[in-house]
Write an enzyme that holds these catalytic residues in place. Structure first.
Site, PDB file in Angstrom:
ATOM      1  N   ASP A  50     -18.601 -17.327 -60.790  1.00 33.74           N
ATOM      2  CA  ASP A  50     -18.725 -16.476 -61.978  1.00 33.74           C
ATOM      3  C   ASP A  50     -17.606 -16.864 -62.936  1.00 33.74           C
ATOM      4  O   ASP A  50     -16.445 -16.490 -62.726  1.00 33.74           O
ATOM      5  CB  ASP A  50     -18.603 -14.998 -61.611  1.00 33.74           C
ATOM      6  CG  ASP A  50     -19.816 -14.470 -60.870  1.00 33.74           C
ATOM      7  OD1 ASP A  50     -20.937 -14.687 -61.358  1.00 33.74           O
ATOM      8  OD2 ASP A  50     -19.644 -13.846 -59.810  1.00 33.74           O
ATOM      9  N   ARG A  77     -12.695 -17.072 -62.895  1.00 31.09           N
ATOM     10  CA  ARG A  77     -12.125 -17.368 -61.579  1.00 31.09           C
ATOM     11  C   ARG A  77     -11.129 -18.521 -61.622  1.00 31.09           C
ATOM     12  O   ARG A  77     -10.211 -18.567 -60.808  1.00 31.09           O
ATOM     13  CB  ARG A  77     -13.238 -17.712 -60.576  1.00 31.09           C
ATOM     14  CG  ARG A  77     -14.392 -16.734 -60.520  1.00 31.09           C
ATOM     15  CD  ARG A  77     -13.952 -15.316 -60.220  1.00 31.09           C
ATOM     16  NE  ARG A  77     -15.118 -14.457 -59.984  1.00 31.09           N
ATOM     17  CZ  ARG A  77     -15.098 -13.154 -60.052  1.00 31.09           C
ATOM     18  NH1 ARG A  77     -13.977 -12.515 -60.368  1.00 31.09           N
ATOM     19  NH2 ARG A  77     -16.190 -12.446 -59.807  1.00 31.09           N
ATOM     20  N   ARG A 128     -18.626  -7.506 -71.067  1.00 31.79           N
ATOM     21  CA  ARG A 128     -19.301  -8.630 -70.419  1.00 31.79           C
ATOM     22  C   ARG A 128     -20.678  -8.848 -71.047  1.00 31.79           C
ATOM     23  O   ARG A 128     -21.245  -9.935 -70.937  1.00 31.79           O
ATOM     24  CB  ARG A 128     -19.448  -8.386 -68.915  1.00 31.79           C
ATOM     25  CG  ARG A 128     -18.138  -8.368 -68.157  1.00 31.79           C
ATOM     26  CD  ARG A 128     -18.346  -7.930 -66.717  1.00 31.79           C
ATOM     27  NE  ARG A 128     -19.180  -8.874 -65.964  1.00 31.79           N
ATOM     28  CZ  ARG A 128     -19.699  -8.615 -64.765  1.00 31.79           C
ATOM     29  NH1 ARG A 128     -19.500  -7.434 -64.185  1.00 31.79           N
ATOM     30  NH2 ARG A 128     -20.431  -9.527 -64.154  1.00 31.79           N
ATOM     31  N   LYS A 134     -28.582 -11.857 -65.385  1.00 30.11           N
ATOM     32  CA  LYS A 134     -28.159 -10.751 -64.513  1.00 30.11           C
ATOM     33  C   LYS A 134     -27.830  -9.525 -65.366  1.00 30.11           C
ATOM     34  O   LYS A 134     -27.548  -9.663 -66.571  1.00 30.11           O
ATOM     35  CB  LYS A 134     -26.953 -11.170 -63.656  1.00 30.11           C
ATOM     36  CG  LYS A 134     -25.691 -11.575 -64.426  1.00 30.11           C
ATOM     37  CD  LYS A 134     -24.636 -12.110 -63.467  1.00 30.11           C
ATOM     38  CE  LYS A 134     -23.338 -12.376 -64.199  1.00 30.11           C
ATOM     39  NZ  LYS A 134     -22.322 -13.001 -63.340  1.00 30.11           N
ATOM     40  N   HIS A 135     -27.929  -8.290 -64.792  1.00 32.37           N
ATOM     41  CA  HIS A 135     -28.255  -7.899 -63.424  1.00 32.37           C
ATOM     42  C   HIS A 135     -29.541  -7.089 -63.500  1.00 32.37           C
ATOM     43  O   HIS A 135     -29.513  -5.945 -63.949  1.00 32.37           O
ATOM     44  CB  HIS A 135     -27.151  -7.058 -62.811  1.00 32.37           C
ATOM     45  CG  HIS A 135     -25.782  -7.691 -62.860  1.00 32.37           C
ATOM     46  ND1 HIS A 135     -24.989  -7.683 -63.985  1.00 32.37           N
ATOM     47  CD2 HIS A 135     -25.078  -8.357 -61.906  1.00 32.37           C
ATOM     48  CE1 HIS A 135     -23.833  -8.302 -63.722  1.00 32.37           C
ATOM     49  NE2 HIS A 135     -23.865  -8.728 -62.468  1.00 32.37           N
ATOM     50  N   HIS A 141     -19.843  -2.287 -57.349  1.00 31.13           N
ATOM     51  CA  HIS A 141     -18.930  -2.909 -56.389  1.00 31.13           C
ATOM     52  C   HIS A 141     -18.247  -1.848 -55.521  1.00 31.13           C
ATOM     53  O   HIS A 141     -17.946  -2.099 -54.349  1.00 31.13           O
ATOM     54  CB  HIS A 141     -17.835  -3.713 -57.114  1.00 31.13           C
ATOM     55  CG  HIS A 141     -18.324  -4.976 -57.743  1.00 31.13           C
ATOM     56  ND1 HIS A 141     -18.870  -5.006 -58.995  1.00 31.13           N
ATOM     57  CD2 HIS A 141     -18.345  -6.260 -57.279  1.00 31.13           C
ATOM     58  CE1 HIS A 141     -19.201  -6.258 -59.290  1.00 31.13           C
ATOM     59  NE2 HIS A 141     -18.901  -7.029 -58.266  1.00 31.13           N
ATOM     60  N   ASP A 170     -27.146  -9.616 -55.480  1.00 29.35           N
ATOM     61  CA  ASP A 170     -25.705  -9.506 -55.675  1.00 29.35           C
ATOM     62  C   ASP A 170     -25.070  -9.438 -54.279  1.00 29.35           C
ATOM     63  O   ASP A 170     -25.755  -9.450 -53.250  1.00 29.35           O
ATOM     64  CB  ASP A 170     -25.374  -8.272 -56.512  1.00 29.35           C
ATOM     65  CG  ASP A 170     -24.156  -8.470 -57.404  1.00 29.35           C
ATOM     66  OD1 ASP A 170     -23.307  -9.316 -57.057  1.00 29.35           O
ATOM     67  OD2 ASP A 170     -24.051  -7.779 -58.429  1.00 29.35           O
TER      68      ASP A 170
END
Length: 341
Positions: A62, A70, A135, A165-166, A178, A249
């Site tokens: 990602d 990342r 995002r 996504k999502h 999450h 996910d």
């Protein structure tokens, strides 16, 4: 048969990582910040993985920009997609130009390290979600569509396939799946007329190669999170007519725990006909894989081959670091100049 994309432990492969990579149900690796120290180390790590599994194996990350990056420098620290949407509102031409360059730079840098995918673009609506927010490109679905079409086309131009996504949309759910079991209680027609509009439009326009499902429960449709829901996946296949790869996910997210233990979550994905399930923590992969009957594993499926880099479209030479290459230098210079306008 649902295969797995797994996380690995650190900067180089451990003995356990090597064992997990050779499991017949493992079809790919997803990278995180824990797997990155510098460009040379990352290139060595991807080469280690390829030496074990070859080219028919997906490497993903990602690397959206903004909060979700990342890999640090020398990878471009690109802004959140929401900032592209803000520029588009004030200057449509500049917004589209920035969106094109953002997508191309992101994809070209990753392909240069032999990583196949960034799970992009986000097609959620910025409609009050704590985890989505900037995002997303915009709170307006038609702006999301315009910018996402540009973004997806530019990823393809760089040689990278796209992951929307999502599904069917996380942007209106405030809590983060999450960390919470999340529920969207709106009637289906409201979801259809807002959150699903970008997904339907980009799938119809052939801009979407894979769809990542959300772990939100949309209670008017099903009591299961969408990523485990036969109803939502049937909707995606038969109503929206999506023929690409369906990805869950992370199975370890709190939003998935209502299904049961890890094995139950994996089996629910398989029963719902998810193609690829994410499991990002290596210790959980080591726990799950011995529990699964893999004797009927299909090997590397034809559907996953659709997500490999576009042959003949790669824009940078993998033999040289991206920052040494003229086209990357030109793109980053143009992106910086547009940002400063």
């Amino acid at each position: 048969m649902t295969t797995l994309m797994i996380g690995i432990e650190g900067l180089t492969l451990t003995k356990q990582d090597k064992k997990l990579l050779q499991h017949p149900l493992v079809s790919g690796v997803i990278f995180f910040a824990r797997n990155y120290e510098n460009y040379q180390q990352l290139r060595h790590l991807t080469q280690q993985i390829r030496a074990i599994r070859g080219e028919n194996f997906l490497l993903a990350v990602d690397q959206e920009g903004g909060r979700v990056i990342r890999f640090r420098a020398p990878f471009s620290q690109l802004p959140a997609l929401g900032l592209l949407g803000n520029r588009h509102q004030s200057n449509q031409e500049q917004g589209l130009a920035l969106t094109h360059l953002h997508a191309w730079i992101m994809a070209a840098e990753l392909l240069n390290t032999d990583i196949d995918l960034s799970f992009s673009p986000v097609l959620d609506i910025n409609n009050g979600s704590d985890v989505i927010g900037d995002r997303a490109f915009s709170q307006n679905p038609h702006e999301v569509i315009e910018l996402a079409k540009m973004y997806s086309g530019s990823m393809h131009a760089a040689g990278m396939k796209t992951t929307a996504k999502h599904y069917p949309g996380h942007g209106t759910v405030k809590a983060d799946s999450h960390h919470h079991i999340t529920q969207d209680e709106r009637p289906q027609h409201m979801i259809e007329n807002l959150d699903l509009v970008p997904f339907r439009t980009l799938i119809t326009a052939n801009k979407v190669d894979a769809v990542m499902m959300s772990h939100v429960i949309y209670s008017d449709v099903d009591d299961q999170p969408a990523g485990f829901s036969k109803k939502w996946i049937k909707h995606l296949r038969e109503t929206v007519h999506f023929q690409g790869v369906i990805i869950s996910d992370d199975l370890a997210m709190t939003g998935a725990t209502g299904i049961g233990g890890l094995k139950q979550r994996y089996l629910a994905c398989r029963e719902a006909q998810v193609d690829l399930a994410l499991l990002c923590q290596p210790e959980l992969c080591a726990e799950l894989l011995p529990q699964i009957n893999h004797h009927d594993a299909p090997g590397y499926s034809q559907s996953l081959r659709r997500l490999h880099k576009l042959k003949g479209h790669s824009t940078l030479n993998k033999e040289r670091p991206f920052w040494e290459q003229q086209r990357w230098q030109q793109a980053t210079k143009a992106f910086k100049a547009l940002k400063e306008l």
